[in-house]
Design a protein around this motif. Structure first.
Motif, PDB file in Angstrom:
ATOM      1  N   ARG A  25      43.666 -19.915  -0.140  1.00  0.00           N
ATOM      2  CA  ARG A  25      44.839 -20.624  -0.665  1.00  0.00           C
ATOM      3  C   ARG A  25      46.106 -19.813  -0.415  1.00  0.00           C
ATOM      4  N   SER A  94      38.720 -25.305   1.784  1.00  0.00           N
ATOM      5  CA  SER A  94      39.482 -26.510   1.457  1.00  0.00           C
ATOM      6  C   SER A  94      40.977 -26.271   1.211  1.00  0.00           C
ATOM      7  N   VAL A  98      44.521 -28.512   1.851  1.00  0.00           N
ATOM      8  CA  VAL A  98      45.352 -28.870   0.703  1.00  0.00           C
ATOM      9  C   VAL A  98      46.765 -28.303   0.852  1.00  0.00           C
ATOM     10  N   VAL A 101      49.606 -30.752   1.662  1.00  0.00           N
ATOM     11  CA  VAL A 101      49.958 -31.883   0.793  1.00  0.00           C
ATOM     12  C   VAL A 101      51.413 -31.823   0.337  1.00  0.00           C
TER      13      VAL A 101
END
Length: 173
Positions: A25, A94, A98, A101
């Protein structure tokens, strides 16, 4: 193996997976700062092109992470990752998808006339820098260093994101 040892192993595995996902992330956030700053500095980009660039950068990062993870798994274990191992790889990677977005929502707002494209892209970069600050603060709090330490950790993470943005802007890309 005792039940207590099995529980400790499961807890450690969950913590390692969470740490790996957070790492992805943060990496994706820093990368997306670079992408949107590069787009904001381009005088020839339109909303559709910006959206395509953000989406393909995100998808490309995700696919490259999956290829690298699968290759590493094959080398270490002599087999393709399947089942739980593959689901873990997908879960960990993931955030690379993301990360697109927020910028895509802002680019969409620009396409609808809510704001200019450059403003949308710079806002996306700012939100991502703020996200790095928040994660840095959270990490500082989790380490038990108190509010001052948490703010310092957040400021350092935000400074790294800002440095990426400034280098990208200075390079004119």
């Amino acid at each position: 193996m005792t039940e207590r040892a099995a529980d400790a192993g499961d807890t450690a595995r969950v913590a390692e997976t969470a740490a790996a996902q957070l790492k992805e992330r943060l990496y994706a956030t820093i990368t997306m700062i670079s992408v949107v700053i590069g787009l904001a500095g381009s005088s020839h980009v339109e909303a559709v092109g910006a959206a395509a660039t953000v989406a393909t950068a995100s998808a490309g990062l995700w696919l490259s992470a999956l290829v690298a993870d699968q290759q590493a798994h094959r080398v270490v274990h002599g087999a393709f990752a399947r089942g739980r191992e593959l689901r873990t790889m997908l879960f960990v990677s993931s955030p690379l998808l993301v990360s697109a977005v927020g910028p895509l929502v802002l680019i969409g707002a620009s396409a609808l006339g809510v704001m200019g494209l450059e403003s949308a892209l710079l806002t996306a970069a700012g939100v991502n820098v703020a996200t790095l600050f928040a994660w840095g603060c959270y990490g500082g709090i989790r380490m038990g260093g108190g509010a001052a330490f948490a703010l310092l950790a957040g400021a350092i993470d935000a400074a790294i994101g800002t440095a990426v943005a400034l280098v990208k802007a200075a390079a004119g890309h």
